[in-house]
Structure formats: C-alpha cells, structure tokens
Design an enzyme around this catalytic site. Structure first.
Site, PDB file in Angstrom:
ATOM      1  N   VAL A  81       0.836  -1.194   0.000  1.00  0.00           N
ATOM      2  CA  VAL A  81       0.000   0.000   0.000  1.00  0.00           C
ATOM      3  C   VAL A  81       0.882   1.259   0.000  1.00  0.00           C
ATOM      4  O   VAL A  81       0.554   2.250  -0.664  1.00  0.00           O
ATOM      5  CB  VAL A  81      -0.962   0.011   1.219  1.00  0.00           C
ATOM      6  N   CYS A  82       1.994   1.209   0.688  1.00  0.00           N
ATOM      7  CA  CYS A  82       2.864   2.385   0.847  1.00  0.00           C
ATOM      8  C   CYS A  82       3.263   3.034  -0.483  1.00  0.00           C
ATOM      9  O   CYS A  82       3.128   4.248  -0.636  1.00  0.00           O
ATOM     10  CB  CYS A  82       4.097   2.041   1.668  1.00  0.00           C
ATOM     11  N   PRO A  83       3.739   2.267  -1.487  1.00  0.00           N
ATOM     12  CA  PRO A  83       4.128   2.945  -2.724  1.00  0.00           C
ATOM     13  C   PRO A  83       2.941   3.590  -3.448  1.00  0.00           C
ATOM     14  O   PRO A  83       3.121   4.621  -4.104  1.00  0.00           O
ATOM     15  CB  PRO A  83       4.768   1.843  -3.564  1.00  0.00           C
TER      16      PRO A  83
ATOM     17  N   GLU B 134       0.445   5.088  -1.990  1.00  0.00           N
ATOM     18  CA  GLU B 134       0.213   6.353  -1.289  1.00  0.00           C
ATOM     19  C   GLU B 134       1.292   7.383  -1.627  1.00  0.00           C
ATOM     20  O   GLU B 134       0.978   8.530  -1.933  1.00  0.00           O
ATOM     21  CB  GLU B 134       0.239   6.126   0.226  1.00  0.00           C
ATOM     22  N   LEU B 135       2.550   6.965  -1.554  1.00  0.00           N
ATOM     23  CA  LEU B 135       3.642   7.897  -1.824  1.00  0.00           C
ATOM     24  C   LEU B 135       3.619   8.368  -3.274  1.00  0.00           C
ATOM     25  O   LEU B 135       3.913   9.537  -3.565  1.00  0.00           O
ATOM     26  CB  LEU B 135       4.981   7.272  -1.457  1.00  0.00           C
TER      27      LEU B 135
END
Length: 187
Positions: A46-48, A50-51
């Site tokens: 999920v992190c990439p 969002e970033l």
C-alpha cells in the site's frame, strides 16, 4: 494523548531528496506549511501507492507553500535504493526522512512499538510548527492525496480568516461558516 494543537517536538534526521542525502530538523519546518506522511516500510504494498499519489500532487502542494516529508523507520539509504528500484517511487521529489531510531515517529505518536514500524499517520503542520490536523489509518487502508490537499487548503483558510470555519466537504471557494449565537440550532 492527542497531538492536535501541539508543537512539533525537536528532531534531526537524515533524508533522501532529489538524488541527495540531506539533514532535516524541526527548525527546517518553521515558517512554512508542512505535511508529515508516515508509512510502515519501504518495498511494501500500500505504501508505494500512497507515496506515488502524493508525488502526483506534489506540485499542487508546492503552489500552496507546503513541503511534504514522508517518514518511515527505514534508513535514508533504503529510501534511495527504493527510489532507484521503483518507477512509482522514482517520481518522488519531496523529502523522504529515514527514522531508524524511531525518534520522529515517536514524537508524532505513531510508532508501533512491538514492530518498530510507523502507523499510517498524516499530520498537517502550520508555519509556527503547530499540528493542525491528524489522520491515522489501519495498515490496509490507503490515504488519498486529493483529500489531503483539500484539508491543507481548509487549514490555510481557517488560519487566514479568523472567526470562520470550514464545514464538512468544504472545497476552496465554497461558503464557510462564522460561528455565532445566531447559528446555534440553524444548521
């Protein structure tokens, strides 16, 4: 304990930005709007997304005088490796703070002590270094940069227009409210 309306605690950290390693501290955020965007870890799922979403909106944030600081408990070296390995992360022009000691993450009260990872936390900080908005989401719930942009605009509006507040779903240019005795029970 809520960190709303508290000053960002002192910190100094190494970061990766624009192909360089830099030092960042609490002194750097004074005099400008800032967003601290905490996420669990580099090279995840999920992190990439969002970033990358924040990267796609970075120019809009810059036009509003807002600097973005993404933060995870990875090192600044890991941020560079991720930047080099991922097309999504390669788009990032904002500062990626490495927080391997967890100081910054603990200062914002988003550390998962049992894992040494940050929760998904978003903090809007005014030019005085005061936290004006906080959003914390569970591991599997990604955030939306366009809504973050809307919240920044609302925070800036309220700061620049004392006595006015922004109602739910407020967007730039829409009507605001001026709280008063006359409004009680009329909304």
């Amino acid at each position: 304990m809520s960190v709303i309306n508290t000053e960002v605690k002192p910190f100094k950290a190494s970061a990766f930005k624009d192909g360089k390693f830099i030092d960042v501290s609490d002194a750097d955020i004074k005099g400008q709007w800032s967003v601290f965007f905490f996420y669990p870890a580099d090279f995840t799922f999920v992190c990439p997304t969002e970033l990358g979403d924040v990267a796609d909106h970075y120019e809009e944030f810059q036009k509003l005088g807002v600097e973005i600081y993404s933060v995870s408990t990875d090192t600044h070296f890991t941020h560079k490796a991720w930047h080099d390995a991922s097309d999504t992360i390669a788009k990032i022009k904002y500062t990626m703070i490495g927080d391997p000691t967890g100081l910054v993450t603990r200062n914002f009260e988003v550390m998962r002590e049992d894992q040494g990872l940050a929760n998904r936390g978003t903090f809007i900080v005014d030019p005085d270094g005061i936290i004006q908005a906080v959003e914390i989401t569970a591991e599997g719930i990604g955030r939306d940069a366009s809504d973050l942009l809307r919240k920044v605009k609302a925070a800036q509006y309220v700061r620049n227009h004392p006595g006015e507040v922004c109602p739910a779903k407020w967007k730039e240019g829409e009507a605001t409210l001026a709280p008063s005795l006359d409004l009680v029970g009329k909304i």
